[in-house]
Design a protein around this motif. Structure first.
Motif, mmCIF file in Angstrom:
data_model
loop_
_atom_site.group_PDB
_atom_site.id
_atom_site.type_symbol
_atom_site.label_atom_id
_atom_site.label_comp_id
_atom_site.label_asym_id
_atom_site.label_seq_id
_atom_site.Cartn_x
_atom_site.Cartn_y
_atom_site.Cartn_z
ATOM 1 N N TYR A 1 -12.153 4.277 -6.834
ATOM 2 C CA TYR A 1 -10.871 3.654 -7.175
ATOM 3 C C TYR A 1 -10.243 4.313 -8.396
ATOM 4 N N GLU A 2 -11.049 4.635 -9.392
ATOM 5 C CA GLU A 2 -10.522 5.235 -10.619
ATOM 6 C C GLU A 2 -9.984 6.640 -10.373
ATOM 7 N N LYS A 3 -10.504 7.331 -9.345
ATOM 8 C CA LYS A 3 -10.026 8.681 -9.036
ATOM 9 C C LYS A 3 -8.865 8.685 -8.042
ATOM 10 N N VAL A 4 -8.932 7.807 -7.032
ATOM 11 C CA VAL A 4 -7.948 7.836 -5.939
ATOM 12 C C VAL A 4 -6.847 6.804 -6.131
ATOM 13 N N GLY A 5 -7.184 5.686 -6.787
ATOM 14 C CA GLY A 5 -6.230 4.593 -6.894
ATOM 15 C C GLY A 5 -6.317 3.686 -5.693
ATOM 16 N N ALA A 6 -5.253 2.941 -5.431
ATOM 17 C CA ALA A 6 -5.226 1.984 -4.331
ATOM 18 C C ALA A 6 -4.374 2.518 -3.180
ATOM 19 N N ASN A 7 -4.101 1.654 -2.203
ATOM 20 C CA ASN A 7 -3.271 2.019 -1.052
ATOM 21 C C ASN A 7 -1.885 2.459 -1.517
ATOM 22 N N ASP A 8 -1.306 3.395 -0.781
ATOM 23 C CA ASP A 8 0.050 3.847 -1.088
ATOM 24 C C ASP A 8 1.049 2.875 -0.446
ATOM 25 N N PRO A 9 1.892 2.210 -1.239
ATOM 26 C CA PRO A 9 2.826 1.223 -0.685
ATOM 27 C C PRO A 9 3.951 1.813 0.143
ATOM 28 N N VAL A 10 4.018 3.122 0.264
ATOM 29 C CA VAL A 10 5.035 3.720 1.132
ATOM 30 C C VAL A 10 4.814 3.282 2.579
ATOM 31 N N PHE A 11 3.569 2.904 2.906
ATOM 32 C CA PHE A 11 3.244 2.448 4.255
ATOM 33 C C PHE A 11 3.205 0.919 4.287
ATOM 34 N N HIS A 12 3.872 0.326 5.264
ATOM 35 C CA HIS A 12 3.851 -1.132 5.419
ATOM 36 C C HIS A 12 2.548 -1.605 6.050
ATOM 37 N N HIS A 13 2.283 -1.130 7.236
ATOM 38 C CA HIS A 13 1.195 -1.690 8.047
ATOM 39 C C HIS A 13 0.119 -0.645 8.335
ATOM 40 N N ALA A 14 0.354 0.185 9.321
ATOM 41 C CA ALA A 14 -0.616 1.205 9.693
ATOM 42 C C ALA A 14 -0.511 2.407 8.748
ATOM 43 N N LEU A 15 -1.407 3.353 8.937
ATOM 44 C CA LEU A 15 -1.461 4.642 8.232
ATOM 45 C C LEU A 15 -2.013 4.552 6.815
ATOM 46 N N GLY A 16 -1.977 3.387 6.192
ATOM 47 C CA GLY A 16 -2.464 3.279 4.826
ATOM 48 C C GLY A 16 -3.946 3.579 4.708
ATOM 49 N N ASP A 17 -4.732 3.167 5.717
ATOM 50 C CA ASP A 17 -6.166 3.452 5.691
ATOM 51 C C ASP A 17 -6.441 4.926 5.970
ATOM 52 N N PHE A 18 -5.779 5.491 6.987
ATOM 53 C CA PHE A 18 -5.936 6.916 7.276
ATOM 54 C C PHE A 18 -5.552 7.753 6.051
ATOM 55 N N ASP A 19 -4.425 7.410 5.462
ATOM 56 C CA ASP A 19 -3.929 8.149 4.302
ATOM 57 C C ASP A 19 -4.912 8.079 3.135
ATOM 58 N N TYR A 20 -5.498 6.910 2.906
ATOM 59 C CA TYR A 20 -6.415 6.753 1.774
ATOM 60 C C TYR A 20 -7.629 7.672 1.922
ATOM 61 N N GLY A 21 -8.197 7.696 3.122
ATOM 62 C CA GLY A 21 -9.349 8.552 3.348
ATOM 63 C C GLY A 21 -9.026 10.023 3.168
ATOM 64 N N LYS A 22 -7.872 10.443 3.655
ATOM 65 C CA LYS A 22 -7.492 11.855 3.542
ATOM 66 C C LYS A 22 -7.138 12.225 2.102
ATOM 67 N N ARG A 23 -6.507 11.307 1.371
ATOM 68 C CA ARG A 23 -6.230 11.581 -0.049
ATOM 69 C C ARG A 23 -7.529 11.695 -0.833
ATOM 70 N N ALA A 24 -8.480 10.819 -0.521
ATOM 71 C CA ALA A 24 -9.773 10.871 -1.206
ATOM 72 C C ALA A 24 -10.474 12.192 -0.936
ATOM 73 N N LYS A 25 -10.428 12.620 0.310
ATOM 74 C CA LYS A 25 -11.075 13.877 0.700
ATOM 75 C C LYS A 25 -10.508 15.047 -0.089
ATOM 76 N N LYS A 26 -9.195 15.057 -0.270
ATOM 77 C CA LYS A 26 -8.554 16.144 -1.018
ATOM 78 C C LYS A 26 -8.976 16.164 -2.486
ATOM 79 N N LEU A 27 -9.413 15.009 -2.979
ATOM 80 C CA LEU A 27 -9.858 14.904 -4.368
ATOM 81 C C LEU A 27 -11.359 15.106 -4.510
ATOM 82 N N GLY A 28 -11.998 15.505 -3.416
ATOM 83 C CA GLY A 28 -13.427 15.784 -3.465
ATOM 84 C C GLY A 28 -14.322 14.594 -3.229
ATOM 85 N N ILE A 29 -13.740 13.488 -2.762
ATOM 86 C CA ILE A 29 -14.521 12.284 -2.472
ATOM 87 C C ILE A 29 -15.004 12.336 -1.025
#
Length: 274
Positions: A169-197
């Protein structure tokens, strides 16, 4: 004592929500862990919040007017937990997901094996067929990852059962509010991956949740254009601006433009895809 914040967002699924909470509170977790539950009532009109308050008075209920949907609801739950106190772990749980008794223990043990520096994903199976995997970690091409006897890597994931340590959480943060419903979970995993998580699928099946897959209204040729358009623009449909942001971020500008165009063509002429 290590602390866990369970995060849910709910809308008019009282029976399923109560069942999910019943199984959550029946979890067998190690004594050194304690959990709190933060539940966003996103405008329920079926008495979900009242039933939860009566049956589980320790659940923190956050009320919204009904315009958050899944991703933004989970964000509000997360922000509410962070404001309350520092937690060692955050767990996403869908309100229609039934946890197995050892689910949280398995998530925590898998997290410990990764020094609590990875996202741990739980896999669900169908309520009707325990051998059919429904949600969990996914490969780069979108296929569900079959859980093994030990944690295995995935590219991104569904948000039904997900453990996120404080470090992540301290490295990636929380869900991106640009997404209302879907895609927020997919996006979180891919953002984390780009940060080496790492995104790690925990061993075994950790819960049950049936899929909701059917031909979407926005591309269903049996629906009128008006209904297809309304579904297309809805946060529950295939909102083109949100999909454009997601695909541009993770697939590039050209792919985002291509799908933005083809999705509109499919909206207009759905029978071309039948």
């Amino acid at each position: 004592m290590k602390t866990i914040a369970i995060l849910l967002t709910v809308f008019n699924r009282k029976a399923k929500t109560l069942e999910a909470l019943e199984n959550l509170f029946a979890q067998e977790i190690p004594e050194k862990y304690a959990l709190d539950v933060y539940l966003v009532d996103d405008g329920c009109t079926d008495g979900t919040a009242q039933a939860v308050a009566e049956s589980y008075p320790l659940v923190h209920i956050i009320t919204s007017k009904g315009d958050l949907f899944w991703n933004r609801g989970m964000l509000l739950a997360w922000e509410s937990a962070v404001k309350a106190k520092p937690y060692d772990f955050y767990v996403w749980l869908n309100d229609d997901t039934i946890l197995n008794t050892q689910a949280l223990t398995t998530l925590l043990q898998t997290s410990e094996s990764k020094s609590n520096k990875a996202i741990i994903v739980g896999t669900t199976s169908s309520l009707k067929d325990a051998k059919t995997i429904t949600y969990g970690g996914r490969t780069q091409n979108g296929q569900l990852v079959v859980p093994q006897n030990q944690g295995v890597s995935c590219a991104y994931f569904n948000g039904n059962i997900v453990l996120i340590p404080k470090y992540v959480y301290e490295k990636v943060g929380a869900n991106d509010p640009v997404f209302h419903h879907a895609l927020g979970d997919f996006d979180y995993g891919k953002r984390a991956k780009k940060l080496g998580i790492e995104n790690i699928v925990a061993p075994g099946i950790l819960g049950q949740c049936d899929t909701h897959e059917s031909l979407a209204t926005w591309c269903n040729p049996e629906k009128t254009f008006k209904k297809r358009w309304q579904a297309f623009r809805s946060p529950l449909g295939n909102n083109p601006e949100e999909f454009f942001v997601y695909e541009k971020r993770h697939g590039g500008f050209a792919l985002a433009c291509f799908h933005y165009l083809t999705n509109h063509i499919r909206l207009l002429f759905p029978r071309l895809w039948v």
